[in-house]
Design a protein around this motif. Structure first.
Motif, mmCIF file in Angstrom:
data_model
loop_
_atom_site.group_PDB
_atom_site.id
_atom_site.type_symbol
_atom_site.label_atom_id
_atom_site.label_comp_id
_atom_site.label_asym_id
_atom_site.label_seq_id
_atom_site.Cartn_x
_atom_site.Cartn_y
_atom_site.Cartn_z
ATOM 1 N N HIS A 131 29.755 88.888 21.896
ATOM 2 C CA HIS A 131 29.018 87.767 22.487
ATOM 3 C C HIS A 131 28.685 88.025 23.966
ATOM 4 O O HIS A 131 27.534 87.976 24.387
ATOM 5 C CB HIS A 131 29.840 86.478 22.336
ATOM 6 N N ASP A 132 29.708 88.353 24.755
ATOM 7 C CA ASP A 132 29.506 88.435 26.213
ATOM 8 C C ASP A 132 28.725 89.669 26.645
ATOM 9 O O ASP A 132 28.037 89.624 27.668
ATOM 10 C CB ASP A 132 30.853 88.454 26.947
ATOM 11 N N LYS A 133 28.861 90.762 25.904
ATOM 12 C CA LYS A 133 28.179 92.009 26.313
ATOM 13 C C LYS A 133 26.925 92.271 25.469
ATOM 14 O O LYS A 133 25.833 92.412 26.007
ATOM 15 C CB LYS A 133 29.114 93.218 26.175
ATOM 16 N N HIS A 134 27.102 92.350 24.135
ATOM 17 C CA HIS A 134 25.954 92.729 23.298
ATOM 18 C C HIS A 134 24.887 91.640 23.266
ATOM 19 O O HIS A 134 23.712 91.907 23.509
ATOM 20 C CB HIS A 134 26.424 93.073 21.881
ATOM 21 N N HIS A 135 25.290 90.420 22.947
ATOM 22 C CA HIS A 135 24.283 89.354 22.878
ATOM 23 C C HIS A 135 23.660 89.118 24.257
ATOM 24 O O HIS A 135 22.449 88.937 24.379
ATOM 25 C CB HIS A 135 24.897 88.062 22.305
ATOM 26 N N GLN A 136 24.499 89.162 25.296
ATOM 27 C CA GLN A 136 23.956 88.985 26.659
ATOM 28 C C GLN A 136 22.883 90.033 26.971
ATOM 29 O O GLN A 136 21.861 89.721 27.602
ATOM 30 C CB GLN A 136 25.092 89.068 27.698
ATOM 31 N N ALA A 137 23.096 91.260 26.538
ATOM 32 C CA ALA A 137 22.117 92.322 26.805
ATOM 33 C C ALA A 137 20.790 92.029 26.105
ATOM 34 O O ALA A 137 19.717 92.255 26.678
ATOM 35 C CB ALA A 137 22.672 93.675 26.358
ATOM 36 N N TYR A 138 20.841 91.493 24.868
ATOM 37 C CA TYR A 138 19.590 91.142 24.173
ATOM 38 C C TYR A 138 18.856 90.036 24.940
ATOM 39 O O TYR A 138 17.629 90.030 25.021
ATOM 40 C CB TYR A 138 19.874 90.677 22.734
ATOM 41 N N VAL A 139 19.615 89.086 25.478
ATOM 42 C CA VAL A 139 19.017 87.980 26.231
ATOM 43 C C VAL A 139 18.348 88.507 27.503
ATOM 44 O O VAL A 139 17.182 88.202 27.788
ATOM 45 C CB VAL A 139 20.103 86.924 26.574
ATOM 46 N N THR A 140 19.089 89.318 28.254
ATOM 47 C CA THR A 140 18.576 89.847 29.522
ATOM 48 C C THR A 140 17.338 90.711 29.288
ATOM 49 O O THR A 140 16.290 90.518 29.919
ATOM 50 C CB THR A 140 19.675 90.674 30.224
ATOM 51 N N ASN A 141 17.450 91.659 28.357
ATOM 52 C CA ASN A 141 16.320 92.556 28.089
ATOM 53 C C ASN A 141 15.156 91.812 27.449
ATOM 54 O O ASN A 141 13.992 92.085 27.748
ATOM 55 C CB ASN A 141 16.767 93.714 27.182
ATOM 56 N N GLY A 142 15.469 90.879 26.557
ATOM 57 C CA GLY A 142 14.425 90.109 25.878
ATOM 58 C C GLY A 142 13.597 89.302 26.868
ATOM 59 O O GLY A 142 12.366 89.250 26.774
ATOM 60 N N ASN A 143 14.262 88.667 27.824
ATOM 61 C CA ASN A 143 13.535 87.878 28.833
ATOM 62 C C ASN A 143 12.591 88.757 29.647
ATOM 63 O O ASN A 143 11.450 88.403 29.914
ATOM 64 C CB ASN A 143 14.532 87.167 29.763
ATOM 65 N N LYS A 144 13.096 89.929 30.040
ATOM 66 C CA LYS A 144 12.291 90.846 30.845
ATOM 67 C C LYS A 144 11.062 91.305 30.049
ATOM 68 O O LYS A 144 9.933 91.283 30.546
ATOM 69 C CB LYS A 144 13.178 92.040 31.232
ATOM 70 N N LEU A 145 11.287 91.687 28.795
ATOM 71 C CA LEU A 145 10.193 92.218 27.979
ATOM 72 C C LEU A 145 9.220 91.120 27.549
ATOM 73 O O LEU A 145 8.016 91.369 27.428
ATOM 74 C CB LEU A 145 10.775 92.956 26.766
ATOM 75 N N ALA A 146 9.717 89.904 27.330
ATOM 76 C CA ALA A 146 8.836 88.788 26.964
ATOM 77 C C ALA A 146 7.918 88.446 28.133
ATOM 78 O O ALA A 146 6.731 88.172 27.955
ATOM 79 C CB ALA A 146 9.658 87.561 26.553
ATOM 80 N N GLU A 147 8.486 88.492 29.319
ATOM 81 C CA GLU A 147 7.681 88.214 30.514
ATOM 82 C C GLU A 147 6.608 89.284 30.688
ATOM 83 O O GLU A 147 5.437 88.974 30.934
ATOM 84 C CB GLU A 147 8.610 88.157 31.736
ATOM 85 N N GLU A 148 7.009 90.540 30.530
ATOM 86 C CA GLU A 148 6.047 91.643 30.665
ATOM 87 C C GLU A 148 4.930 91.539 29.631
ATOM 88 O O GLU A 148 3.787 91.895 29.895
ATOM 89 C CB GLU A 148 6.763 92.999 30.502
ATOM 90 N N ALA A 149 5.269 91.041 28.433
ATOM 91 C CA ALA A 149 4.266 90.929 27.372
ATOM 92 C C ALA A 149 3.452 89.646 27.494
ATOM 93 O O ALA A 149 2.515 89.420 26.713
ATOM 94 C CB ALA A 149 4.956 90.991 26.007
ATOM 95 N N GLY A 150 3.843 88.768 28.432
ATOM 96 C CA GLY A 150 3.098 87.528 28.630
ATOM 97 C C GLY A 150 3.289 86.516 27.511
ATOM 98 O O GLY A 150 2.397 85.708 27.240
ATOM 99 N N VAL A 151 4.459 86.536 26.833
ATOM 100 C CA VAL A 151 4.671 85.615 25.714
ATOM 101 C C VAL A 151 5.827 84.647 25.965
ATOM 102 O O VAL A 151 6.316 83.999 25.025
ATOM 103 C CB VAL A 151 4.924 86.393 24.389
ATOM 104 N N SER A 152 6.236 84.539 27.224
ATOM 105 C CA SER A 152 7.395 83.685 27.542
ATOM 106 C C SER A 152 7.197 82.231 27.121
ATOM 107 O O SER A 152 8.160 81.503 26.932
ATOM 108 C CB SER A 152 7.696 83.731 29.041
ATOM 109 N N GLY A 153 5.954 81.798 26.966
ATOM 110 C CA GLY A 153 5.685 80.414 26.583
ATOM 111 C C GLY A 153 5.830 80.139 25.096
ATOM 112 O O GLY A 153 5.807 78.986 24.665
ATOM 113 N N GLN A 154 5.980 81.194 24.287
ATOM 114 C CA GLN A 154 6.066 81.007 22.833
ATOM 115 C C GLN A 154 7.488 80.681 22.391
ATOM 116 O O GLN A 154 8.452 80.940 23.108
ATOM 117 C CB GLN A 154 5.607 82.291 22.116
ATOM 118 N N SER A 155 7.624 80.154 21.172
ATOM 119 C CA SER A 155 8.957 79.902 20.618
ATOM 120 C C SER A 155 9.591 81.245 20.250
ATOM 121 O O SER A 155 8.896 82.257 20.076
ATOM 122 C CB SER A 155 8.874 79.017 19.376
ATOM 123 N N LEU A 156 10.908 81.238 20.115
ATOM 124 C CA LEU A 156 11.613 82.467 19.748
ATOM 125 C C LEU A 156 11.099 83.027 18.419
ATOM 126 O O LEU A 156 10.852 84.222 18.289
ATOM 127 C CB LEU A 156 13.123 82.189 19.679
#
Ligand code: MN3
Length: 200
Positions: free
Chosen positions: A28-53
C-alpha cells in the motif's frame, strides 16, 4: 481526476495471518503510492487530468503504456484493499450473488477452483478476476496492470498476483496465497455492492 492514495479500510495487522502488516506496508505505502505519483504526472502530461479514472484507464489502453500501467494499477488497487477484510472469504455470500454464481459458473466450488486456477496460471505479474460481461459472470485473468475494464467487462472481484502481494508471506507459493485470499480474506459485501451496481 487527481489520483490520491486512500487509507487502508482496516489496520495494517488486521489481515494476519493471511496477509501481514509488512506486506501491506510495502504494497500500500510503496507500490500503490508509486502508481498514484507516476499516474498523476503522466495524466497531467497527457492532458487528461479532468477525466474520471475509468475513462483514463480505458482511454490510455494500447495508446499510452506508461499512463495505462499506472492508472490501471491505481484502479485495481483502490478496489483490492476493499476486496479484503478481516474474517472474510469462504461461502458466506449474499444471496443474489450466490445465485448468479450458481447460474453462470456452476456453483461456489467451481468458481473457487476456476478463480484460483486463473491466478495460478497467470504467467508473471497480473491479476485474476470475477467479472460481469454481457450480463454473465466470468472468471478472467490479465497481465500486469490490465483488468476486465479494457475488455468491456466490469470487475467485481480481483486478486493481485504480482509477487509484491505475496512473496513476504508465502514466498513462491502463489497457490497457497490464492487459497487464503478466497477462503479467509474476500469481502463479499463489497463484491455484492459492485455486482448490484453493474447489474443496474
Ligand atoms: Mn499490487
Amino acid at each position: 481526476m487527481t489520483f490520491t492514495l486512500p487509507e487502508l479500510p482496516y489496520a495494517y495487522d488486521a489481515l494476519n495471518p493471511y496477509m501481514s502488516a509488512e506486506t501491506l506496508e510495502y504494497h500500500h505505502d510503496k507500490h500503490h503510492q508509486a502508481y498514484v505519483t507516476n499516474g498523476n504526472k503522466l495524466a497531467e502530461e497527457a492532458g487528461v487530468s479532468g477525466q474520471s479514472l475509468e475513462e483514463i484507464v480505458q482511454g490510455s489502453f494500447g495508446k499510452n503504456a506508461g499512463l495505462f500501467n499506472n492508472a490501471g494499477q491505481h484502479y485495481n488497487h483502490l478496489h483490492f484493499w476493499n476486496w479484503m477484510k478481516p474474517s472474510g472469504g469462504g461461502t458466506k455470500l449474499p444471496g443474489a450473488l450466490a445465485a448468479k454464481i450458481d447460474a453462470d459458473l456452476g456453483g461456489y466450488d467451481a468458481f473457487r477452483e476456476a478463480f484460483i486456477q486463473a491466478g495460478v496460471t497467470q504467467f508473471g505479474s497480473g491479476w485474476c478476476w470475477l467479472a460481469l460481461k454481457d450480463g454473465k459472470l466470468e472468471v478472467m485473468k490479465s497481465a500486469n496492470g490490465e483488468s476486465p475494464l479494457v475488455e468491456g467487462a466490469t470487475p467485481i472481484l480481483g486478486c493481485d498476483v504480482w509477487e509484491h502481494s505475496y512473496y513476504i508471506d508465502y514466498r513462491n507459493a502463489r497457490p497457497k496465497y490464492l487459497e487464503a485470499f478466497v477462503d479467509n480474506l474476500v469481502n463479499w459485501e463489497y463484491v455484492e455492492e459492485l455486482f448490484e451496481k453493474a447489474t443496474k
